[in-house]
Write a protein that holds these residues in place. Structure first.
Motif, PDB file in Angstrom:
ATOM      1  N   SER A   1     -11.807   9.574  14.076  1.00  0.00           N
ATOM      2  CA  SER A   1     -12.851   9.302  13.304  1.00  0.00           C
ATOM      3  C   SER A   1     -13.157  10.354  12.332  1.00  0.00           C
ATOM      4  CB  SER A   1     -14.367   8.999  14.152  1.00  0.00           C
ATOM      5  OG  SER A   1     -14.925  10.229  14.628  1.00  0.00           O
ATOM      6  N   ARG A   2     -12.456  11.539  12.687  1.00  0.00           N
ATOM      7  CA  ARG A   2     -12.803  12.760  11.877  1.00  0.00           C
ATOM      8  C   ARG A   2     -11.570  12.963  10.568  1.00  0.00           C
ATOM      9  NH1 ARG A   2     -14.710  17.854  15.347  1.00  0.00           N
ATOM     10  NH2 ARG A   2     -13.255  18.593  13.855  1.00  0.00           N
ATOM     11  N   LEU A   3     -10.720  12.018  10.934  1.00  0.00           N
ATOM     12  CA  LEU A   3      -9.693  12.394  10.012  1.00  0.00           C
ATOM     13  C   LEU A   3      -9.927  11.821   8.597  1.00  0.00           C
ATOM     14  CD1 LEU A   3      -6.900  11.001  12.537  1.00  0.00           C
ATOM     15  CD2 LEU A   3      -7.538  13.560  11.789  1.00  0.00           C
ATOM     16  N   THR A   4      -8.947  12.317   7.604  1.00  0.00           N
ATOM     17  CA  THR A   4      -9.187  11.728   6.436  1.00  0.00           C
ATOM     18  C   THR A   4      -8.332  10.725   5.957  1.00  0.00           C
ATOM     19  OG1 THR A   4      -7.539  13.358   5.478  1.00  0.00           O
ATOM     20  CG2 THR A   4      -9.942  14.090   5.394  1.00  0.00           C
ATOM     21  N   ALA A   5      -7.352  10.474   7.056  1.00  0.00           N
ATOM     22  CA  ALA A   5      -6.438   9.190   6.807  1.00  0.00           C
ATOM     23  C   ALA A   5      -6.819   7.918   6.945  1.00  0.00           C
ATOM     24  CB  ALA A   5      -5.356   9.609   8.083  1.00  0.00           C
ATOM     25  N   ALA A   6      -6.261   6.993   6.294  1.00  0.00           N
ATOM     26  CA  ALA A   6      -6.709   5.662   6.604  1.00  0.00           C
ATOM     27  C   ALA A   6      -5.825   5.073   7.884  1.00  0.00           C
ATOM     28  CB  ALA A   6      -6.461   4.774   5.408  1.00  0.00           C
TER      29      ALA A   6
ATOM     30  N   LEU B   1      -1.543   7.390   5.818  1.00  0.00           N
ATOM     31  CA  LEU B   1      -1.793   6.304   6.488  1.00  0.00           C
ATOM     32  C   LEU B   1      -1.433   6.297   7.965  1.00  0.00           C
ATOM     33  CD1 LEU B   1      -0.275   3.377   4.170  1.00  0.00           C
ATOM     34  CD2 LEU B   1      -2.848   3.767   4.760  1.00  0.00           C
ATOM     35  N   ILE B   2      -1.926   5.789   8.888  1.00  0.00           N
ATOM     36  CA  ILE B   2      -1.828   5.759  10.293  1.00  0.00           C
ATOM     37  C   ILE B   2      -1.632   4.192  10.636  1.00  0.00           C
ATOM     38  CG2 ILE B   2      -2.226   6.403  12.722  1.00  0.00           C
ATOM     39  CD1 ILE B   2      -3.884   8.728  11.742  1.00  0.00           C
ATOM     40  N   LEU B   3      -0.506   3.818  11.185  1.00  0.00           N
ATOM     41  CA  LEU B   3      -0.308   2.323  11.522  1.00  0.00           C
ATOM     42  C   LEU B   3      -0.307   2.298  12.967  1.00  0.00           C
ATOM     43  CD1 LEU B   3       2.469   1.470   9.201  1.00  0.00           C
ATOM     44  CD2 LEU B   3      -0.143   1.227   8.777  1.00  0.00           C
ATOM     45  N   GLU B   4      -1.219   1.684  13.661  1.00  0.00           N
ATOM     46  CA  GLU B   4      -1.417   1.673  14.914  1.00  0.00           C
ATOM     47  C   GLU B   4      -1.260   0.051  15.579  1.00  0.00           C
ATOM     48  OE1 GLU B   4      -1.872   1.869  19.084  1.00  0.00           O
ATOM     49  OE2 GLU B   4      -1.685   3.603  17.890  1.00  0.00           O
ATOM     50  N   ALA B   5      -0.464  -0.136  16.719  1.00  0.00           N
ATOM     51  CA  ALA B   5      -0.515  -1.456  17.054  1.00  0.00           C
ATOM     52  C   ALA B   5      -1.690  -1.968  17.774  1.00  0.00           C
ATOM     53  CB  ALA B   5       0.881  -1.580  18.037  1.00  0.00           C
TER      54      ALA B   5
ATOM     55  N   ALA C   1      -3.876  14.930  11.260  1.00  0.00           N
ATOM     56  CA  ALA C   1      -4.753  16.023  10.899  1.00  0.00           C
ATOM     57  C   ALA C   1      -4.130  17.335  10.209  1.00  0.00           C
ATOM     58  CB  ALA C   1      -5.416  16.635  12.386  1.00  0.00           C
ATOM     59  N   LEU C   2      -2.932  17.504  10.403  1.00  0.00           N
ATOM     60  CA  LEU C   2      -2.439  18.657  10.024  1.00  0.00           C
ATOM     61  C   LEU C   2      -1.737  18.556   8.743  1.00  0.00           C
ATOM     62  CD1 LEU C   2      -0.618  19.859  13.215  1.00  0.00           C
ATOM     63  CD2 LEU C   2      -2.515  21.371  12.020  1.00  0.00           C
ATOM     64  N   ALA C   3      -1.287  17.037   8.221  1.00  0.00           N
ATOM     65  CA  ALA C   3      -0.592  16.874   6.990  1.00  0.00           C
ATOM     66  C   ALA C   3      -1.217  17.368   5.963  1.00  0.00           C
ATOM     67  CB  ALA C   3      -0.375  15.249   7.165  1.00  0.00           C
ATOM     68  N   PRO C   4      -2.339  17.268   5.600  1.00  0.00           N
ATOM     69  CA  PRO C   4      -3.017  17.744   4.462  1.00  0.00           C
ATOM     70  C   PRO C   4      -2.563  19.228   4.033  1.00  0.00           C
ATOM     71  CG  PRO C   4      -4.582  16.424   5.172  1.00  0.00           C
ATOM     72  CD  PRO C   4      -3.507  16.695   6.396  1.00  0.00           C
ATOM     73  N   ARG C   5      -2.368  19.967   4.915  1.00  0.00           N
ATOM     74  CA  ARG C   5      -1.912  21.575   4.820  1.00  0.00           C
ATOM     75  C   ARG C   5      -0.746  21.773   4.389  1.00  0.00           C
ATOM     76  NH1 ARG C   5      -3.860  23.996  10.869  1.00  0.00           N
ATOM     77  NH2 ARG C   5      -6.060  22.876  10.794  1.00  0.00           N
ATOM     78  N   HIS C   6       0.144  20.395   4.344  1.00  0.00           N
ATOM     79  CA  HIS C   6       1.615  20.682   4.133  1.00  0.00           C
ATOM     80  C   HIS C   6       1.751  19.758   2.921  1.00  0.00           C
ATOM     81  CE1 HIS C   6       2.458  22.915   7.662  1.00  0.00           C
ATOM     82  NE2 HIS C   6       1.506  22.205   8.382  1.00  0.00           N
TER      83      HIS C   6
ATOM     84  N   GLU D   1       0.871  -1.119  -0.251  1.00  0.00           N
ATOM     85  CA  GLU D   1       0.128   0.314  -0.153  1.00  0.00           C
ATOM     86  C   GLU D   1       0.793   1.111   0.266  1.00  0.00           C
ATOM     87  OE1 GLU D   1      -3.895   1.714   2.485  1.00  0.00           O
ATOM     88  OE2 GLU D   1      -3.096  -0.436   2.983  1.00  0.00           O
ATOM     89  N   HIS D   2       0.577   2.168  -0.817  1.00  0.00           N
ATOM     90  CA  HIS D   2       1.399   3.506  -0.792  1.00  0.00           C
ATOM     91  C   HIS D   2       0.743   4.598  -0.443  1.00  0.00           C
ATOM     92  CE1 HIS D   2       4.363   1.786  -3.640  1.00  0.00           C
ATOM     93  NE2 HIS D   2       3.385   0.840  -4.138  1.00  0.00           N
ATOM     94  N   ALA D   3       1.513   5.518  -0.026  1.00  0.00           N
ATOM     95  CA  ALA D   3       0.994   6.709   0.819  1.00  0.00           C
ATOM     96  C   ALA D   3       1.964   7.862   0.536  1.00  0.00           C
ATOM     97  CB  ALA D   3       0.501   6.605   1.928  1.00  0.00           C
ATOM     98  N   ASP D   4       1.386   9.041   0.842  1.00  0.00           N
ATOM     99  CA  ASP D   4       2.412  10.408   0.690  1.00  0.00           C
ATOM    100  C   ASP D   4       3.170  10.237   2.022  1.00  0.00           C
ATOM    101  OD1 ASP D   4       1.762  11.154  -1.949  1.00  0.00           O
ATOM    102  OD2 ASP D   4      -0.081  12.164  -1.102  1.00  0.00           O
ATOM    103  N   LEU D   5       2.402  10.057   2.945  1.00  0.00           N
ATOM    104  CA  LEU D   5       2.944  10.109   4.424  1.00  0.00           C
ATOM    105  C   LEU D   5       2.672   8.700   5.262  1.00  0.00           C
ATOM    106  CD1 LEU D   5       4.434  11.679   6.811  1.00  0.00           C
ATOM    107  CD2 LEU D   5       2.266  12.793   7.220  1.00  0.00           C
ATOM    108  N   ILE D   6       3.379   8.231   5.952  1.00  0.00           N
ATOM    109  CA  ILE D   6       2.931   7.227   7.087  1.00  0.00           C
ATOM    110  C   ILE D   6       3.321   7.643   8.235  1.00  0.00           C
ATOM    111  CG2 ILE D   6       3.695   4.939   8.077  1.00  0.00           C
ATOM    112  CD1 ILE D   6       3.892   4.005   4.930  1.00  0.00           C
ATOM    113  N   VAL D   7       2.294   7.709   9.213  1.00  0.00           N
ATOM    114  CA  VAL D   7       2.435   7.907  10.479  1.00  0.00           C
ATOM    115  C   VAL D   7       2.491   6.941  11.381  1.00  0.00           C
ATOM    116  CG1 VAL D   7       1.400   9.349  12.623  1.00  0.00           C
ATOM    117  CG2 VAL D   7       1.469  10.234  10.400  1.00  0.00           C
ATOM    118  N   ILE D   8       3.271   6.762  12.150  1.00  0.00           N
ATOM    119  CA  ILE D   8       3.388   5.254  13.067  1.00  0.00           C
ATOM    120  C   ILE D   8       2.716   5.907  14.503  1.00  0.00           C
ATOM    121  CG2 ILE D   8       4.831   3.470  13.978  1.00  0.00           C
ATOM    122  CD1 ILE D   8       6.802   3.954  11.748  1.00  0.00           C
TER     123      ILE D   8
END
Length: 346
Positions: A88-93, A31-35, A20-25, A2-9
């Motif tokens: 739940s409000r984020l556009t990120a997967a 993508l957010i990856l959470e254990a 939340a702030l990433a789209p402004r930049h 899976e490809h993304a511009d930014l991955i947040v761990i």
């Protein structure tokens, strides 16, 4: 893959604010990856009675006010509910139950591998896992022979299991004080710390300390080196100090060793105890970044304000004193996330 511009761990407060702030930049695909099974970071695992030391009005992430009376001090469960509503409000997967095992540079992008074998790729990665996943367990002599109950504050939930027991709480910070204060109501409790407890008024001159931090600009001042030298101090409006006194919780010098049935104090006195609670903090670790080129020989990140200095496209958010006094707090992670997102864009 899976490809993304930014991955947040990490989907705790730092990771969610960053997403939340990433789209402004310029980061459109996130993508957010959470254990864990749900967003919320370490908050769901804290002890039941935990309350914030910052009022609700100073406990918001970017773009969403913390609900309710702004002057109250939110509970653990309120923070968890707020973070999950925020997610739940984020556009990120958001991919939960996804433990990151490695992050490696592949050409001009980063490859992120999960423990179950799944792979993700992005041109930038931000590590926002903080340090609450790695409790610090000091190597107290005799620990292996101690037959009582020993646990870290990370595993403590409530005082009910300790009723009528003799308990030693090791530590001198906010968590140690909160835990000792409530244990003292049901158990014979002592605080063991290397230094006398330092107290900071929560409402100096009638204003919450966070009001003063905001209006003096100390809240955002880049004074990391100075802050690292400040002794640990407990923020209190008098409630916890009074509770310790009322429940007879005393403070003693640090234990020198553990015995099979108890502890040995600094003066050589041996005492039987039922349980030892280690409120000894956490250690910042990034095992998934081993081999990425961003860690020094001791495993500490090489960065400036959260932007990696040795490799491109890698950053950090949520580290204590990363840029200011508030770097590791709900109110401060948004400012640091903005700084890092800008830095990664060049």
């Amino acid at each position: 893959m899976e490809h993304a511009d930014l991955i947040v761990i990490g989907a705790g407060q730092s990771g969610l604010a960053t997403a939340a702030l990433a789209p402004r930049h310029g980061y459109a695909r996130l993508l957010i990856l959470e254990a864990a099974e749900q967003p919320g970071g370490a908050w769901p695992r804290y002890y039941d009675s935990l309350t914030l030391f910052s009022p609700a009005r100073y406990s918001s992430l970017p773009g969403m006010r913390f609900p309710g009376d702004g002057d109250r001090y939110p509970t653990r469960d309120e923070v968890v509910h707020y973070l999950r509503a925020y997610a739940s409000r984020l556009t990120a997967a958001v991919h939960t139950s996804t433990t990151v095992s490695s992050v490696t540079r592949q050409g001009d992008a980063w490859s992120v591998r999960a423990g179950d074998g799944r792979e993700f790729a992005a041109r930038a990665v931000i590590a926002a896992t903080g340090d609450y996943g790695t409790p610090y367990l000091p190597d107290v002599p005799g620990r292996a022979e101690f037959t009582g109950r020993m646990l870290h504050a990370a595993d403590y939930r409530s005082p009910s299991a300790f009723a009528g027991q003799r308990v030693v709480v090791v530590g001198g910070g906010n968590s140690a004080i909160q835990i000792a204060a409530e244990l003292g109501a049901v158990a014979d409790t002592t605080l063991a710390s290397r230094r006398p407890i330092g107290w900071t008024p929560q409402r100096p001159l009638g204003r919450d300390l966070h009001w003063w931090l905001k209006h003096t600009r100390l809240d955002v001042a880049p004074i990391r080196r100075l802050l690292l030298k400040v002794p640990v101090s407990v923020l209190d409006d008098g409630h916890y100090r009074t509770a310790l006194q009322e429940h007879g919780v005393d403070r003693r010098e640090m234990i020198t060793r553990l015995a099979p049935d108890g502890v040995v104090w600094a003066d050589g006195t041996k005492e039987a105890v039922d349980a030892v609670v280690l409120a000894t903090g956490y250690r910042l670790t990034f095992p998934y970044l081993t081999g990425s080129g961003v860690l020094d020989a001791d495993g500490r990140p090489l960065h400036r304000g959260g932007v990696a200095t040795t490799v491109p496209g890698l950053g950090f958010v949520g580290m204590e004193f990363q840029r200011s006094f508030s770097s590791k707090t709900l109110r401060g992670v948004g400012r640091d996330a903005t700084h890092v997102l800008k830095g990664l864009r060049g």
